[in-house]
Scaffold this motif. Structure first.
Motif, PDB file in Angstrom:
ATOM      1  N   GLU A  40      -7.498  11.949   1.623  1.00 38.84           N
ATOM      2  CA  GLU A  40      -8.590  11.571   0.135  1.00 38.84           C
ATOM      3  C   GLU A  40      -7.826  12.195  -1.241  1.00 38.84           C
ATOM      4  O   GLU A  40      -8.164  11.566  -2.604  1.00 38.84           O
ATOM      5  CB  GLU A  40      -9.529  13.571  -0.176  1.00 38.84           C
ATOM      6  CG  GLU A  40     -10.225  13.667   1.320  1.00 38.84           C
ATOM      7  CD  GLU A  40     -10.895  15.138   1.331  1.00 38.84           C
ATOM      8  OE1 GLU A  40     -10.635  15.650   0.721  1.00 38.84           O
ATOM      9  OE2 GLU A  40     -11.511  14.921   2.638  1.00 38.84           O
ATOM     10  N   ILE A  41      -6.004  12.425  -1.383  1.00 38.93           N
ATOM     11  CA  ILE A  41      -5.949  12.705  -2.045  1.00 38.93           C
ATOM     12  C   ILE A  41      -4.774  11.000  -2.082  1.00 38.93           C
ATOM     13  O   ILE A  41      -4.826   9.868  -2.941  1.00 38.93           O
ATOM     14  CB  ILE A  41      -4.167  12.991  -1.990  1.00 38.93           C
ATOM     15  CG1 ILE A  41      -5.092  14.804  -1.935  1.00 38.93           C
ATOM     16  CG2 ILE A  41      -3.400  13.228  -2.555  1.00 38.93           C
ATOM     17  CD1 ILE A  41      -4.606  15.962  -1.511  1.00 38.93           C
ATOM     18  N   VAL A  42      -4.548  10.576  -1.264  1.00 42.68           N
ATOM     19  CA  VAL A  42      -4.212   8.988  -1.098  1.00 42.68           C
ATOM     20  C   VAL A  42      -4.274   8.082  -1.047  1.00 42.68           C
ATOM     21  O   VAL A  42      -5.153   8.083   0.459  1.00 42.68           O
ATOM     22  CB  VAL A  42      -2.787   9.186   0.142  1.00 42.68           C
ATOM     23  CG1 VAL A  42      -2.284   7.357   0.214  1.00 42.68           C
ATOM     24  CG2 VAL A  42      -1.595  10.005  -0.408  1.00 42.68           C
ATOM     25  N   PRO A  98       0.477  -0.993   0.006  1.00 43.92           N
ATOM     26  CA  PRO A  98       0.098   0.207   0.001  1.00 43.92           C
ATOM     27  C   PRO A  98       0.758   1.267   0.083  1.00 43.92           C
ATOM     28  O   PRO A  98       1.759   1.436   0.877  1.00 43.92           O
ATOM     29  CB  PRO A  98      -0.819  -0.309   1.087  1.00 43.92           C
ATOM     30  CG  PRO A  98      -1.217  -1.172   1.693  1.00 43.92           C
ATOM     31  CD  PRO A  98       0.285  -1.914   1.086  1.00 43.92           C
ATOM     32  N   LEU A  99       0.288   2.336  -1.276  1.00 45.82           N
ATOM     33  CA  LEU A  99       1.207   3.690  -0.780  1.00 45.82           C
ATOM     34  C   LEU A  99       1.211   4.323   0.605  1.00 45.82           C
ATOM     35  O   LEU A  99       2.706   5.034   0.412  1.00 45.82           O
ATOM     36  CB  LEU A  99       0.455   4.385  -1.988  1.00 45.82           C
ATOM     37  CG  LEU A  99       1.449   6.137  -1.972  1.00 45.82           C
ATOM     38  CD1 LEU A  99       3.050   4.755  -3.316  1.00 45.82           C
ATOM     39  CD2 LEU A  99       0.807   6.590  -3.311  1.00 45.82           C
ATOM     40  N   LYS A 100       0.429   4.406   1.420  1.00 45.14           N
ATOM     41  CA  LYS A 100       0.803   4.170   2.565  1.00 45.14           C
ATOM     42  C   LYS A 100       1.551   4.007   3.570  1.00 45.14           C
ATOM     43  O   LYS A 100       2.236   4.579   4.803  1.00 45.14           O
ATOM     44  CB  LYS A 100      -0.603   4.291   3.377  1.00 45.14           C
ATOM     45  CG  LYS A 100      -2.058   5.583   2.782  1.00 45.14           C
ATOM     46  CD  LYS A 100      -3.454   5.733   3.623  1.00 45.14           C
ATOM     47  CE  LYS A 100      -4.230   5.873   2.813  1.00 45.14           C
ATOM     48  NZ  LYS A 100      -5.038   6.439   3.940  1.00 45.14           N
ATOM     49  N   ASN A 101       1.757   2.849   3.342  1.00 43.42           N
ATOM     50  CA  ASN A 101       3.069   2.092   4.168  1.00 43.42           C
ATOM     51  C   ASN A 101       4.774   2.539   2.946  1.00 43.42           C
ATOM     52  O   ASN A 101       5.758   2.051   4.143  1.00 43.42           O
ATOM     53  CB  ASN A 101       2.231   0.503   3.228  1.00 43.42           C
ATOM     54  CG  ASN A 101       1.623  -0.154   4.504  1.00 43.42           C
ATOM     55  OD1 ASN A 101       0.745   0.471   5.007  1.00 43.42           O
ATOM     56  ND2 ASN A 101       1.654  -1.478   4.561  1.00 43.42           N
ATOM     57  N   VAL A 102       4.598   2.796   2.151  1.00 46.13           N
ATOM     58  CA  VAL A 102       5.510   3.547   1.863  1.00 46.13           C
ATOM     59  C   VAL A 102       6.245   4.559   2.120  1.00 46.13           C
ATOM     60  O   VAL A 102       7.031   4.460   2.883  1.00 46.13           O
ATOM     61  CB  VAL A 102       5.415   2.572   0.158  1.00 46.13           C
ATOM     62  CG1 VAL A 102       6.774   4.368  -0.850  1.00 46.13           C
ATOM     63  CG2 VAL A 102       5.550   1.917  -0.647  1.00 46.13           C
ATOM     64  N   PHE A 103       4.761   5.087   2.337  1.00 46.52           N
ATOM     65  CA  PHE A 103       5.033   6.712   2.947  1.00 46.52           C
ATOM     66  C   PHE A 103       6.417   6.484   4.593  1.00 46.52           C
ATOM     67  O   PHE A 103       6.639   7.524   5.188  1.00 46.52           O
ATOM     68  CB  PHE A 103       4.034   7.666   3.555  1.00 46.52           C
ATOM     69  CG  PHE A 103       3.290   8.130   1.375  1.00 46.52           C
ATOM     70  CD1 PHE A 103       4.527   8.152   0.643  1.00 46.52           C
ATOM     71  CD2 PHE A 103       2.388   7.891   1.940  1.00 46.52           C
ATOM     72  CE1 PHE A 103       4.601   8.413  -0.220  1.00 46.52           C
ATOM     73  CE2 PHE A 103       1.846   8.797   0.539  1.00 46.52           C
ATOM     74  CZ  PHE A 103       3.153   8.870  -1.283  1.00 46.52           C
ATOM     75  N   ASP A 104       5.075   5.431   4.997  1.00 43.83           N
ATOM     76  CA  ASP A 104       5.831   5.342   6.444  1.00 43.83           C
ATOM     77  C   ASP A 104       7.108   4.610   6.283  1.00 43.83           C
ATOM     78  O   ASP A 104       8.069   5.277   7.170  1.00 43.83           O
ATOM     79  CB  ASP A 104       5.039   3.826   6.968  1.00 43.83           C
ATOM     80  CG  ASP A 104       3.586   5.346   7.571  1.00 43.83           C
ATOM     81  OD1 ASP A 104       3.202   5.692   7.139  1.00 43.83           O
ATOM     82  OD2 ASP A 104       2.711   3.399   7.228  1.00 43.83           O
ATOM     83  N   HIS A 140      -1.327  10.868 -10.691  1.00 42.24           N
ATOM     84  CA  HIS A 140      -0.956  12.432 -10.605  1.00 42.24           C
ATOM     85  C   HIS A 140      -1.030  13.027  -9.085  1.00 42.24           C
ATOM     86  O   HIS A 140      -2.099  13.787  -8.768  1.00 42.24           O
ATOM     87  CB  HIS A 140      -2.731  12.853 -11.345  1.00 42.24           C
ATOM     88  CG  HIS A 140      -3.304  11.226 -11.997  1.00 42.24           C
ATOM     89  ND1 HIS A 140      -2.108  11.935 -13.730  1.00 42.24           N
ATOM     90  CD2 HIS A 140      -3.664  10.768 -12.201  1.00 42.24           C
ATOM     91  CE1 HIS A 140      -2.949  11.085 -14.416  1.00 42.24           C
ATOM     92  NE2 HIS A 140      -3.867  10.200 -13.809  1.00 42.24           N
ATOM     93  N   LEU A 141      -0.052  12.502  -8.504  1.00 41.21           N
ATOM     94  CA  LEU A 141       0.100  12.780  -7.455  1.00 41.21           C
ATOM     95  C   LEU A 141       1.586  13.709  -7.299  1.00 41.21           C
ATOM     96  O   LEU A 141       2.544  13.337  -8.473  1.00 41.21           O
ATOM     97  CB  LEU A 141       0.777  11.975  -6.404  1.00 41.21           C
ATOM     98  CG  LEU A 141      -0.646  11.630  -5.368  1.00 41.21           C
ATOM     99  CD1 LEU A 141       0.048  10.322  -4.802  1.00 41.21           C
ATOM    100  CD2 LEU A 141      -1.429  12.167  -5.912  1.00 41.21           C
TER     101      LEU A 141
END
Length: 877
Positions: free
Chosen positions: A55-57, A34-40, A84-85
């Motif tokens: 709302e974006i991720v 998940p992209l959120k895990n990558v940010f972590d 598209h981020l």
């Protein structure tokens, strides 16, 4: 939570260069995240704070990684565009994700306002949040820098605007633009806020099980496993692990394991380790790594695998204190365990520690019978009472010399006092006569251990290549004694004797390891290690004759043991597309010099061994499925006590004896299997053991039974295991462990074979917001160790837990062995002698535990102490 417009306006005031992103990399195991895990992971590995809006991720945004290393620049510039981020950096510390490019944001700017934020002591307040409001709508936001300074863009229409400033731990300030003095830079002051925030736990609906080439990983943090369990409960519910009702841990039921917590081996007895793991709540665990076939980077010593428990790497608010208390009613007797764990950090200094006390009283009932070839019999029944008082403490200190260098020192101390009283009635039935005796004995045990570890670690580059040096010293002193008083009906006086068996062990070790990581998913590691062991073990038998203690030389012995190990290894790790290979070779030179001072017997051994290992993994598709194949060679050296040529007489009928001729055993193990999505896995395994070490039971002198460790010629194990986790719904999770294996042993003309099945079922149910329920069931068929058969086992437990005190506390009610089926039943047969043993301890127990956590300060990372003499400690007792 930031809205989309807030994040868009933050990027307006960012103008930093992208050079930092170009030199930073993050390391990920191949797979889909998940992209959120990558940010972590970006936060933990690169040191940025990442801001984004839900709302974006979105939850369904994922990132597929084909290599173990990916540059941050490539990730931000290429991968984010797929969704598209856009991104920008703020003060080299904060990374902001948005769905609007900077060119679009420029069109929204018209005016700006600048200011300085301070606390009530007039100290700059860094990283406060500044918002521009119009009614309930947020139309602008930014974050102050490390000096408390900010500037924020304003829209063309500035009517009815409010300025709001907030920071965690401070009271928010909101002012109308009409009340602001805009002739110069604004000066705003925030007052302290003593409000205590509730703990919020975010649980992801994802599988916690990840297969790597050389291990299975159970991710605890962020899953349903992170609530309401102890660490021992987690192991009991992990793939391919079997934990019995006494807390003994094995892999697939037939392989012992080494347990490590944050790279530190736990060298306590099985009973002490079980109690320690019960005291650690699952909320403190990040993941569990199950290594059933360890590679060349680990010492070759050990029959089975390794279980690594990785704690969460951070704590909050400068210090963290966990208070623990646990009470169990052992039928008629109490059990109590209490203690505290703490962490503290001040700038570059980090301290952590723990202290605990255990009080355990238990009553046992034992029946023992021996039937001899001449039809004579020995029968006994024993009432046993155990009184245990145990203490343990740990203190760890780390100092960060620089951002890439760290030194640490850890000391662990354990001490316990165990008194066990035995009252035995026995009868020896021989032809035409029966001899009756009553034996009272007191078994006292006083072990003390002190272990200190120093390490130095250096990060060589941004890929986290590392060099480390570790030095260990272990001191173990065990004062053990058995006092016997035997009384016969027709004897004029009791027969009194004692066995004293003190031992002292010193272990010194030092090692150096280099792990070099390269781009394109390739790394190599090499290291050397030296271990020196010195042990002095005495067995002294004294008979009480004519009001004096007289030494019995037949059953007395002093044994001095010295061992030197010189070791080195080399491993490489490479990934090619979806295929991973990890290979290594380890060399260990062993020098053993043992001397029985009493009998002048010597133990001289000198041997060099090579231990290869290879791990292959092929990923299938993009949903975590894979096929693996691995091979490894291991060695199990005899324990120091087993090599001592002593004879310990328990009573007239039972002897325990050492074996000076005992040789190490060598294990060749092959494993293969498939892992499917959501953690479902099926494995096949085979092992061949040369000179297998087992405890063997024989008869001597036509009456006494001798227990001694010997070498079997050969041992084979092969079978399969399976793990099935299922999520019924968001509140109900079920998982099952299944294993079937066959074992074969050869000793002389004896060929033993057995088939063993074991299975467990775990249910986790969340009952609304009231409490969590854990129900555990397990069953194991009968099995052999040596020529002793152990009865089948059925075990059950249920646990109810609930968070209290705003989430800072947790109370748990647990009932164990609901059907009172757990017991110890053993059967041995050799050359016409048949032995039956039965023992029942209090297993149907009811308990209550409570934990409470206190935190305060800024978030910091945990620095770990790594130990060098890990494997040798397992042989001390």
């Amino acid at each position: 939570m930031f809205t989309r417009s807030i994040l868009s306006l933050i990027i307006t005031f960012v103008g930093l260069q992208f050079c930092l992103a170009q030199v930073r990399h993050i390391r990920l195991e191949p797979g889909t995240y998940p992209l959120k895990n990558v940010f972590d992971m970006i936060q933990s590995q690169c040191g940025y704070t990442v801001f984004y809006s839900d709302e974006i991720v979105m939850e369904d945004m994922t990132l597929t990684v084909d290599s173990k290393q990916i540059s941050l620049d490539y990730l931000l510039n290429k991968k984010l565009k797929d969704y598209h981020l856009a991104y920008q950096f703020l003060d080299k510390k904060i990374l902001v994700i948005s769905d609007l490019p900077p060119s679009t944001l420029e069109q929204m700017r018209a005016d700006k306002i600048e200011g300085q934020i301070s606390d009530i002591k007039n100290q700059p307040l860094p990283y406060a949040t500044v918002r521009v409001l119009k009614g309930d709508s947020i139309i602008g936001v930014t974050v102050a820098n490390e000096l408390g300074r900010f500037n924020i863009a304003l829209p063309i229409d500035q009517r009815l605007l409010l300025l709001e400033v907030s920071s965690l731990g401070y009271k928010s300030v909101r002012k109308s633009f009409g009340d602001l003095d805009r002739t110069g830079k604004l000066k705003l002051t925030l007052d302290n806020d003593n409000t205590v925030l509730e703990t919020v736990t975010i649980t992801e609906n994802r599988s916690p099980y990840v297969r790597q080439a050389d291990r299975m990983i159970v991710n605890v943090e962020g899953t349903m496993l992170a609530n309401g369990l102890s660490t021992l409960d987690l192991l009991q519910r992990s793939p391919n692990l079997w934990v019995d009702h006494n807390g003994n841990i094995r892999i697939r039921g037939n392989q012992s394991v080494i347990v490590m917590i944050d790279d530190i081996i736990q060298r306590m007895s099985a009973e002490q380790l079980a109690e320690y793991l019960r005291s650690i709540p699952s909320e403190n665990i990040k993941r569990i790594e199950i290594i059933s076939n360890p590679g060349a980077e680990y010492e070759a010593q050990g029959l089975g695998g390794i279980v690594k428990i990785v704690m969460k790497k951070g704590t909050s608010d400068g210090f963290k204190v966990i208070l623990l208390a646990r009470y169990i009613q052992n039928v008629k007797d109490p059990y109590f365990n209490g203690g505290t764990l703490f962490d503290y950090k001040n700038k570059r200094l980090y301290l952590s520690g723990a202290i605990a006390y255990t009080k355990d009283n238990q009553r046992y009932k034992t029946d023992y019978s021996i039937q001899y070839p001449d039809d004579s019999k020995y029968l006994s029944n024993t009432q046993r009472f155990k009184d245990l008082n145990s203490y343990n403490a740990r203190l760890t200190a780390n100092y960060e010399i620089a951002k890439n260098q760290n030194i640490g020192l850890q000391t662990i101390w354990t001490n316990s006092k165990s008194d066990q009283d035995f009252h035995t009635n026995n009868a020896h039935h021989i032809k035409g006569d029966t001899l009756y005796k009553t034996t009272d004995n007191v078994w006292k045990n006083r072990p003390t251990m002190v272990n200190s570890t120093f390490n130095y670690s250096l990060k060589i580059d941004t890929l986290e290549s590392s060099f480390k040096v570790i030095a260990d010293y272990l001191y173990n002193d065990n004062r053990e004694s058995n006092h016997y008083r035997m009384t016969a009906p027709n004897s004029p006086a009791p027969y009194i004797y004692q066995n004293l068996s003190p031992s002292t062990t010193h272990i010194y070790s030092i090692q150096a390891d280099l792990n070099k990581k390269y781009q394109k998913d390739f790394s190599v590691a090499t290291g050397v290690k030296y271990v020196r062991t010195k042990r002095n073990n005495t067995v002294e038998r004294n008979n009480f004759i004519e009001d004096n203690w007289q030494l019995d030389s037949l059953y007395s012995n002093q044994f001095i043991y010295n061992e030197d190990l010189i070791m080195g290894y080399f491993t490489l790790d490479k990934k090619i597309n979806n295929f991973s290979i990890k290979a290594g070779l380890r060399a260990e030179q062993t020098f053993i010099d043992g001397l029985s001072v009493t009998s002048s017997e010597k133990v001289k051994q000198n041997y060099l061994n090579l231990f290869p290992s290879i791990f292959l993994l092929q990923n299938i598709g993009k949903k975590g499925a894979s096929i693996h194949l691995n091979y490894g060679k291991r060695v199990r050296r005899p324990s120091f006590k087993d090599l001592n040529p002593y004879t310990l007489q328990i009573d007239d009928f039972v002897l325990i004896q050492g074996n000076v001729n005992l040789q190490p055993e060598y294990i060749h193990r092959i494993e293969t299997g498939i892992t499917l999505k959501k953690g479902i896995s099926v494995d096949l395994f085979y092992s061949n053991t040369q000179d297998k070490i087992v405890q063997f039971t024989t008869q001597v002198n036509n009456r006494q039974i001798k227990y001694q460790s010997i070498n079997f010629k050969n041992g084979k194990d092969y079978g399969s295991s399976a793990f099935f986790p299922f999520t019924i719904n968001s509140s109900w999770r079920v998982q099952s462990n299944l294993s079937f294996f066959k074992s074969e042993f050869e000793y002389g003309n004896i060929n033993l074979s057995q088939k063993v099945f074991e299975g467990s079922l775990f249910n986790f149910l969340k009952v609304s917001k009231l409490f969590d329920v854990n129900l555990y069931l397990s069953y194991r068929t009968a099995s052999y160790i040596g020529n002793t058969k152990y009865a089948d086992q059925f075990y059950s437990s249920v646990m109810f837990s609930r968070g209290i005190l705003n989430g800072k506390g947790k109370i748990t009610l647990q009932a164990n062995d609901l059907f009172n089926t757990a017991r110890e039943r053993e059967f041995s047969s050799y050359e016409g002698t048949i032995i039956n043993f039965y023992q029942k301890r209090p297993t149907r127990t009811f308990g209550l535990s409570f934990t409470y956590t206190i935190t305060k300060g800024k978030k910091f990372e945990d620095k770990k102490i790594i130990q060098s003499n890990d494997e040798q400690r397992k042989r001390v007792n």
